[in-house]
Write an enzyme that holds these catalytic residues in place. Sequence first.
Site, PDB file in Angstrom:
ATOM      1  N   LEU A 193       3.466   6.194  -3.178  1.00  6.09           N
ATOM      2  CA  LEU A 193       2.407   5.776  -2.269  1.00  6.09           C
ATOM      3  C   LEU A 193       2.974   5.510  -0.878  1.00  6.09           C
ATOM      4  CD1 LEU A 193       0.239   3.371  -4.425  1.00  6.09           C
ATOM      5  CD2 LEU A 193       0.151   5.844  -4.186  1.00  6.09           C
ATOM      6  N   GLY A 239       4.869   6.320  -7.320  1.00  2.38           N
ATOM      7  CA  GLY A 239       3.724   7.241  -7.374  1.00  2.38           C
ATOM      8  C   GLY A 239       4.167   8.689  -7.565  1.00  2.38           C
ATOM      9  N   ASN A 287       9.718   2.037  -9.660  1.00  2.00           N
ATOM     10  CA  ASN A 287      10.572   1.019  -9.026  1.00  2.00           C
ATOM     11  C   ASN A 287       9.753  -0.054  -8.303  1.00  2.00           C
ATOM     12  OD1 ASN A 287       9.639   2.848  -7.090  1.00  2.00           O
ATOM     13  ND2 ASN A 287      11.359   2.456  -5.732  1.00  2.00           N
ATOM     14  N   GLU A 288       8.465  -0.182  -8.660  1.00  2.00           N
ATOM     15  CA  GLU A 288       7.559  -1.058  -7.912  1.00  2.00           C
ATOM     16  C   GLU A 288       8.080  -2.477  -7.716  1.00  2.00           C
ATOM     17  OE1 GLU A 288       6.600   1.311  -9.848  1.00  2.00           O
ATOM     18  OE2 GLU A 288       4.788   2.241  -9.057  1.00  2.00           O
TER      19      GLU A 288
END
Length: 322
Positions: free
Chosen positions: A131, A176, A198-199
């Site tokens: 994203l 994403g 890896n958010e």
Amino acid sequence: MRAGTCAWNCGRGGSPLRYANAERSMAALRTLRFPSCLAFCRKHVNSITGRSFAKCQARFLSSVTERDGLQVSHNSNTGVVTLSMNKPPVNSLNLEFLQSMHKTLGEIQDDQDCRAVILTSGLTNIFCAGLDITEMYQPDDKRLREFWTSLQDMWIRLYSFPKTTMAAITGHSPAGGALLAMSCDYRVMAENFTIGLNETKLGIVAPTWFIDLYVGILGQRLSELALQTGKLFTSEEALKVGLVDQVVPLNDVIPTVEKELSEWKIPALARGMTKDVLRRIYWRKLQETQDVDTESFVFLIKQEKVQQTLGLYLQSLKNKKK
Ligand SMILES: CCCC/C=C/CC(=O)SCCNC(=O)CCNC(=O)[C@H](O)C(C)(C)COP(=O)(O)OP(=O)(O)OC[C@H]1O[C@@H](n2cnc3c(N)ncnc32)[C@H](O)[C@@H]1OP(=O)(O)O
């Protein structure tokens, strides 16, 4: 008209253009504005166009369009569409790009001549950076909601896509980007890149529908470890844990996907329905809770702490160059 005879009666019935599907070659010839009666004779195609046979054939077999950061190449010989993300610098998914992907996937879905899609990248070293973080950092409220809804819509379309989808992962594929790859039916990745959710490293939380895919592929224990630590797997690690299906040298990625596709000679209805049975529980779950999912996303993103961490993360990306 039968393949194998020249409609111009030149007596060269023994050297037709060798297309598997006569109707397709007729359509291709028409797009080059040949009268249909000239079809199939190599000698006449060459004399009219002045091109070499190989060049003519290449034009018949593929059409390429480029729009809003996406290149769509249709090989009418194989029925394979290659959808190439081409949005420098890193194919990050912003609102407009997500809408463009959603629309283009819809068009490909409706294309009767397409049987499969290869999702790849036109950029060096990057499949997709996930994203667009600038959409989430100091966002405009209305745009933030629209952004998230566009991601949900695009994902539902890709994940439930009735035709075969294969990811040719020719570069890094975090968050994403990994979601895009995981949503395809098969994944071939180039050596020496990274992929994963890896958010947490950005101070955000992968939504349930990202996590469902991860758990489905990695299993509960490995997902718990990888998600909490925001682990990015190297290509080789990704192969070991089943996140990708093959790892090959960069230049072999597309040929490997094409070869794999050529081996998927499965009756389309049976394959498509089986995929639907396996996947619909996940995309329907999101479809039924889209508003709630959007609200929890907006709530999280607006937290002061989250904004601070996102700001720092963006800055760290920019500082890399210094
Ligand atoms: C409930 C909330 C759930 C939200 C879910 C979110 C899922 C996500 O997808 S969050 C996004 C996660 N993405 C990342 O962590 C990737 C970050 N980027 C990178 O690690 C690297 O850029 C790269 C490995 C993809 C590429 O490295 P490379 O050295 O080739 O390029 P860079 O110099 O780092 O970047 C070039 C340029 O692009 C900007 N940029 C990179 N990634 C993003 C991004 N995801 N969004 C926006 N912008 C990005 C980077 O800042 C550089 O910009 P400048 O040229 O202006 O400095």
